[in-house]
Design a protein around this motif. Structure first.
Motif, PDB file in Angstrom:
ATOM      1  N   ALA A  23      73.392  36.288 -20.355  1.00 13.26           N
ATOM      2  CA  ALA A  23      72.902  34.946 -20.688  1.00 13.26           C
ATOM      3  C   ALA A  23      74.045  33.933 -20.655  1.00 13.26           C
ATOM      4  O   ALA A  23      73.878  32.809 -20.168  1.00 13.26           O
ATOM      5  CB  ALA A  23      72.247  34.956 -22.068  1.00 13.26           C
ATOM      6  N   ALA A  24      75.222  34.335 -21.158  1.00 15.63           N
ATOM      7  CA  ALA A  24      76.376  33.436 -21.153  1.00 15.63           C
ATOM      8  C   ALA A  24      76.876  33.188 -19.737  1.00 15.63           C
ATOM      9  O   ALA A  24      77.271  32.075 -19.392  1.00 15.63           O
ATOM     10  CB  ALA A  24      77.490  34.018 -22.020  1.00 15.63           C
ATOM     11  N   LEU A  25      76.866  34.232 -18.900  1.00 14.33           N
ATOM     12  CA  LEU A  25      77.272  34.066 -17.503  1.00 14.33           C
ATOM     13  C   LEU A  25      76.365  33.068 -16.794  1.00 14.33           C
ATOM     14  O   LEU A  25      76.834  32.194 -16.057  1.00 14.33           O
ATOM     15  CB  LEU A  25      77.243  35.413 -16.775  1.00 14.33           C
ATOM     16  N   HIS A  26      75.059  33.190 -17.028  1.00 22.20           N
ATOM     17  CA  HIS A  26      74.101  32.277 -16.404  1.00 22.20           C
ATOM     18  C   HIS A  26      74.321  30.853 -16.917  1.00 22.20           C
ATOM     19  O   HIS A  26      74.309  29.893 -16.126  1.00 22.20           O
ATOM     20  CB  HIS A  26      72.676  32.732 -16.699  1.00 22.20           C
ATOM     21  N   ALA A  27      74.535  30.713 -18.217  1.00 28.18           N
ATOM     22  CA  ALA A  27      74.757  29.382 -18.796  1.00 28.18           C
ATOM     23  C   ALA A  27      76.013  28.745 -18.220  1.00 28.18           C
ATOM     24  O   ALA A  27      76.012  27.567 -17.840  1.00 28.18           O
ATOM     25  CB  ALA A  27      74.857  29.485 -20.317  1.00 28.18           C
ATOM     26  N   LEU A  28      77.089  29.526 -18.136  1.00 21.01           N
ATOM     27  CA  LEU A  28      78.342  28.996 -17.609  1.00 21.01           C
ATOM     28  C   LEU A  28      78.206  28.614 -16.144  1.00 21.01           C
ATOM     29  O   LEU A  28      78.707  27.560 -15.717  1.00 21.01           O
ATOM     30  CB  LEU A  28      79.458  30.021 -17.801  1.00 21.01           C
ATOM     31  N   MET A  29      77.541  29.457 -15.362  1.00 18.99           N
ATOM     32  CA  MET A  29      77.314  29.143 -13.948  1.00 18.99           C
ATOM     33  C   MET A  29      76.569  27.815 -13.812  1.00 18.99           C
ATOM     34  O   MET A  29      76.930  26.965 -12.987  1.00 18.99           O
ATOM     35  CB  MET A  29      76.497  30.248 -13.287  1.00 18.99           C
ATOM     36  N   THR A  30      75.541  27.624 -14.609  1.00 23.92           N
ATOM     37  CA  THR A  30      74.729  26.412 -14.526  1.00 23.92           C
ATOM     38  C   THR A  30      75.547  25.178 -14.898  1.00 23.92           C
ATOM     39  O   THR A  30      75.464  24.136 -14.234  1.00 23.92           O
ATOM     40  CB  THR A  30      73.500  26.538 -15.451  1.00 23.92           C
ATOM     41  N   VAL A  31      76.355  25.288 -15.961  1.00 23.18           N
ATOM     42  CA  VAL A  31      77.178  24.152 -16.383  1.00 23.18           C
ATOM     43  C   VAL A  31      78.232  23.816 -15.330  1.00 23.18           C
ATOM     44  O   VAL A  31      78.459  22.650 -15.008  1.00 23.18           O
ATOM     45  CB  VAL A  31      77.844  24.449 -17.746  1.00 23.18           C
ATOM     46  N   LEU A  32      78.875  24.851 -14.759  1.00 21.68           N
ATOM     47  CA  LEU A  32      79.890  24.607 -13.736  1.00 21.68           C
ATOM     48  C   LEU A  32      79.278  23.986 -12.481  1.00 21.68           C
ATOM     49  O   LEU A  32      79.891  23.125 -11.840  1.00 21.68           O
ATOM     50  CB  LEU A  32      80.618  25.903 -13.391  1.00 21.68           C
ATOM     51  N   VAL A  43      83.916  36.865  10.375  1.00 20.10           N
ATOM     52  CA  VAL A  43      82.775  37.636   9.874  1.00 20.10           C
ATOM     53  C   VAL A  43      81.663  36.659   9.506  1.00 20.10           C
ATOM     54  O   VAL A  43      81.888  35.460   9.354  1.00 20.10           O
ATOM     55  CB  VAL A  43      83.159  38.486   8.637  1.00 20.10           C
ATOM     56  N   SER A  44      80.454  37.214   9.357  1.00 13.12           N
ATOM     57  CA  SER A  44      79.308  36.351   9.073  1.00 13.12           C
ATOM     58  C   SER A  44      78.648  36.655   7.737  1.00 13.12           C
ATOM     59  O   SER A  44      77.623  36.069   7.409  1.00 13.12           O
ATOM     60  CB  SER A  44      78.273  36.490  10.194  1.00 13.12           C
ATOM     61  N   GLY A  45      79.221  37.577   6.965  1.00 12.49           N
ATOM     62  CA  GLY A  45      78.600  37.991   5.714  1.00 12.49           C
ATOM     63  C   GLY A  45      78.949  37.093   4.547  1.00 12.49           C
ATOM     64  O   GLY A  45      79.349  35.942   4.702  1.00 12.49           O
ATOM     65  N   GLY A  46      78.779  37.649   3.341  1.00  8.77           N
ATOM     66  CA  GLY A  46      79.044  36.913   2.117  1.00  8.77           C
ATOM     67  C   GLY A  46      80.528  36.797   1.840  1.00  8.77           C
ATOM     68  O   GLY A  46      81.382  37.307   2.579  1.00  8.77           O
ATOM     69  N   LEU A  47      80.848  36.144   0.724  1.00  8.85           N
ATOM     70  CA  LEU A  47      82.249  35.903   0.377  1.00  8.85           C
ATOM     71  C   LEU A  47      83.004  37.207   0.154  1.00  8.85           C
ATOM     72  O   LEU A  47      84.192  37.298   0.486  1.00  8.85           O
ATOM     73  CB  LEU A  47      82.329  35.016  -0.872  1.00  8.85           C
ATOM     74  N   ALA A  48      82.345  38.234  -0.383  1.00  6.30           N
ATOM     75  CA  ALA A  48      83.014  39.524  -0.595  1.00  6.30           C
ATOM     76  C   ALA A  48      83.501  40.096   0.738  1.00  6.30           C
ATOM     77  O   ALA A  48      84.636  40.588   0.836  1.00  6.30           O
ATOM     78  CB  ALA A  48      82.072  40.505  -1.287  1.00  6.30           C
ATOM     79  N   GLU A  49      82.652  40.020   1.771  1.00  7.08           N
ATOM     80  CA  GLU A  49      83.043  40.522   3.092  1.00  7.08           C
ATOM     81  C   GLU A  49      84.160  39.674   3.684  1.00  7.08           C
ATOM     82  O   GLU A  49      85.091  40.191   4.322  1.00  7.08           O
ATOM     83  CB  GLU A  49      81.836  40.523   4.032  1.00  7.08           C
ATOM     84  N   VAL A  50      84.091  38.360   3.456  1.00  4.26           N
ATOM     85  CA  VAL A  50      85.128  37.459   3.955  1.00  4.26           C
ATOM     86  C   VAL A  50      86.482  37.798   3.336  1.00  4.26           C
ATOM     87  O   VAL A  50      87.493  37.925   4.032  1.00  4.26           O
ATOM     88  CB  VAL A  50      84.751  35.989   3.657  1.00  4.26           C
ATOM     89  N   ALA A  99      90.064  30.342 -11.533  1.00  6.12           N
ATOM     90  CA  ALA A  99      90.251  31.638 -10.883  1.00  6.12           C
ATOM     91  C   ALA A  99      89.097  32.528 -11.296  1.00  6.12           C
ATOM     92  O   ALA A  99      88.612  32.451 -12.429  1.00  6.12           O
ATOM     93  CB  ALA A  99      91.579  32.268 -11.304  1.00  6.12           C
ATOM     94  N   ALA A 100      88.637  33.349 -10.369  1.00  9.31           N
ATOM     95  CA  ALA A 100      87.531  34.261 -10.666  1.00  9.31           C
ATOM     96  C   ALA A 100      87.654  35.482  -9.763  1.00  9.31           C
ATOM     97  O   ALA A 100      88.044  35.360  -8.606  1.00  9.31           O
ATOM     98  CB  ALA A 100      86.179  33.581 -10.455  1.00  9.31           C
ATOM     99  N   PRO A 101      87.307  36.675 -10.284  1.00 10.59           N
ATOM    100  CA  PRO A 101      87.465  37.890  -9.494  1.00 10.59           C
ATOM    101  C   PRO A 101      86.227  38.311  -8.711  1.00 10.59           C
ATOM    102  O   PRO A 101      86.331  39.148  -7.814  1.00 10.59           O
ATOM    103  CB  PRO A 101      87.789  38.934 -10.567  1.00 10.59           C
ATOM    104  N   VAL A 102      85.065  37.776  -9.045  1.00  9.47           N
ATOM    105  CA  VAL A 102      83.810  38.283  -8.483  1.00  9.47           C
ATOM    106  C   VAL A 102      83.250  37.286  -7.474  1.00  9.47           C
ATOM    107  O   VAL A 102      82.806  36.191  -7.843  1.00  9.47           O
ATOM    108  CB  VAL A 102      82.774  38.534  -9.602  1.00  9.47           C
ATOM    109  N   PRO A 103      83.262  37.622  -6.185  1.00 11.51           N
ATOM    110  CA  PRO A 103      82.805  36.675  -5.153  1.00 11.51           C
ATOM    111  C   PRO A 103      81.378  36.186  -5.362  1.00 11.51           C
ATOM    112  O   PRO A 103      81.068  35.027  -5.089  1.00 11.51           O
ATOM    113  CB  PRO A 103      82.937  37.478  -3.856  1.00 11.51           C
ATOM    114  N   GLU A 104      80.507  37.064  -5.830  1.00 14.29           N
ATOM    115  CA  GLU A 104      79.095  36.699  -5.975  1.00 14.29           C
ATOM    116  C   GLU A 104      78.896  35.549  -6.959  1.00 14.29           C
ATOM    117  O   GLU A 104      77.899  34.823  -6.877  1.00 14.29           O
ATOM    118  CB  GLU A 104      78.284  37.918  -6.422  1.00 14.29           C
ATOM    119  N   LEU A 105      79.838  35.393  -7.913  1.00 19.01           N
ATOM    120  CA  LEU A 105      79.730  34.301  -8.878  1.00 19.01           C
ATOM    121  C   LEU A 105      80.182  32.964  -8.292  1.00 19.01           C
ATOM    122  O   LEU A 105      79.895  31.907  -8.853  1.00 19.01           O
ATOM    123  CB  LEU A 105      80.555  34.616 -10.124  1.00 19.01           C
ATOM    124  N   ILE A 106      80.897  33.014  -7.193  1.00 17.60           N
ATOM    125  CA  ILE A 106      81.512  31.810  -6.638  1.00 17.60           C
ATOM    126  C   ILE A 106      80.690  31.209  -5.501  1.00 17.60           C
ATOM    127  O   ILE A 106      80.712  30.000  -5.286  1.00 17.60           O
ATOM    128  CB  ILE A 106      82.943  32.133  -6.148  1.00 17.60           C
TER     129      ILE A 106
END
Length: 259
Positions: free
Chosen positions: A170-179, A230-237, A193-200
C-alpha cells in the motif's frame, strides 16, 4: 535545476565517482540506476550537500554548493535530501517530526497541519502518529521520513532508495502515485535512486545509468532502448547496458541446475 560538474569522490584509495556530469532540469524526475556499490548513494549524497566531492562542483539553480554561507543557505531552503536510512529523533512522535520538518522549510502552519494529517493517513500512520518514533517498525520509520520529506514542499527532492526500507504494498502504491503527481509539475524537481526497474517505468523522465563510478548513459527509457539495441522493458535495457553476458550466464546456470 541541479547540475553536477566533473564530480570526483573516493573513500580512501578506492575511486567511487570518476568525473561524473549530470544535469537535472527544473520539472524533471531523473532516476539514477545501476549495480550495487557503483556510486548511486554517494552521488545523491554529494548532490544533497551531505558529502563534499574531492573535486568538481554541484550547482542548484546556478548557485554552487559550499561556495559561500549565503549560497548554501539559499540552496538548503529549496532542496530536501532524504537518505535511504535517515536519522530520526526517536523521542518525538511521528506527527511532531513531520510538522517540525515542514516548519524548517517555512510551510504555512495551517497548510502544514492539514498536509501532515493527510500524509500520515495516506501512509497508514494515523494510528501511530502520536506515538514516539522509537516504537515504530522499520517500515513505519521509512514512511514517516517520506511523510516529512513530502510535507516540506521543497522545490527539489533528492531521494535515495525511497522504495526500500520495508515499505508494504500500500505504501509503495501511495509513493508511486505521489511521485507521478510531482513528476507532472513544472515547478518540482526530483533526483532519486531506485533498484527496481518496474517501479521506474512510467515514472522517470530520464534514467541515468551508473557503473564503475561513471554515468554510462542518461536518456529517456525509449532513448536507452535505442542505445542498448533492445525493445523490452527497462530491466532488459539495463541488463543489456550493464550486464551484456548476463543472459548467457543465466542460461548456462539453468542448463546445469536442471540436469
Amino acid at each position: 535545476m541541479i547540475e553536477l560538474v566533473d564530480i570526483v569522490h573516493h573513500y580512501g584509495v578506492r575511486p567511487t565517482l570518476k568525473g561524473v556530469n549530470l544535469r537535472v532540469e527544473t520539472g524533471e524526475l531523473v532516476c539514477v540506476m545501476g549495480p550495487n556499490g557503483m556510486g548511486k548513494s554517494t552521488l545523491l549524497a554529494v548532490a544533497g550537500g551531505i558529502l563534499a566531492p574531492i573535486s568538481g562542483e554541484v550547482r542548484v539553480d546556478g548557485l554552487a554548493r559550499r561556495s559561500t554561507i549565503d549560497n548554501e543557505k539559499a540552496i538548503r531552503r529549496k532542496v530536501l535530501y532524504l537518505p535511504d536510512d535517515p536519522w530520526l529523533p526517536t523521542a518525538l512522535t511521528g506527527r511532531e517530526y513531520v510538522l517540525s520538518v515542514g516548519r524548517v522549510y517555512g510551510v504555512d502552519d495551517g497548510r502544514l497541519m492539514d498536509n501532515a494529517e493527510r500524509l500520515l493517513e495516506l501512509f497508514n500512520l494515523d494510528d501511530k502518529a502520536d506515538h514516539a518514533i522509537g516504537g515504530y517498525s522499520t517500515g513505519q520509520k521509512k514512511k514517516v521520513g517520506l511523510c516529512a520529506a513530502l510535507a516540506s514542499e521543497a522545490e527539489t527532492l533528492i531521494l535515495d532508495e525511497p522504495f526500500s526500507g520495508g515499505l508494504d504494498s500500500a505504501a509503495l502504491h501511495a509513493l508511486m502515485t505521489v511521485l507521478k503527481a510531482l513528476a507532472e509539475r513544472a515547478d518540482r524537481t526530483v533526483l532519486m535512486a531506485a533498484p527496481v526497474p518496474e517501479l521506474i517505468e512510467g515514472l522517470a523522465h530520464r534514467v541515468a545509468v551508473i557503473q564503475g563510478g561513471e554515468i554510462v548513459a542518461c536518456d529517456t527509457i525509449d532513448g536507452l532502448r535505442r542505445v542498448a539495441g533492445v525493445s523490452g522493458g527497462l530491466a532488459e535495457v539495463l541488463d543489456a547496458l550493464l550486464n551484456p553476458e548476463g543472459k548467457e550466464r543465466l542460461e548456462r546456470f539453468l542448463e546445469g541446475w536442471t540436469r
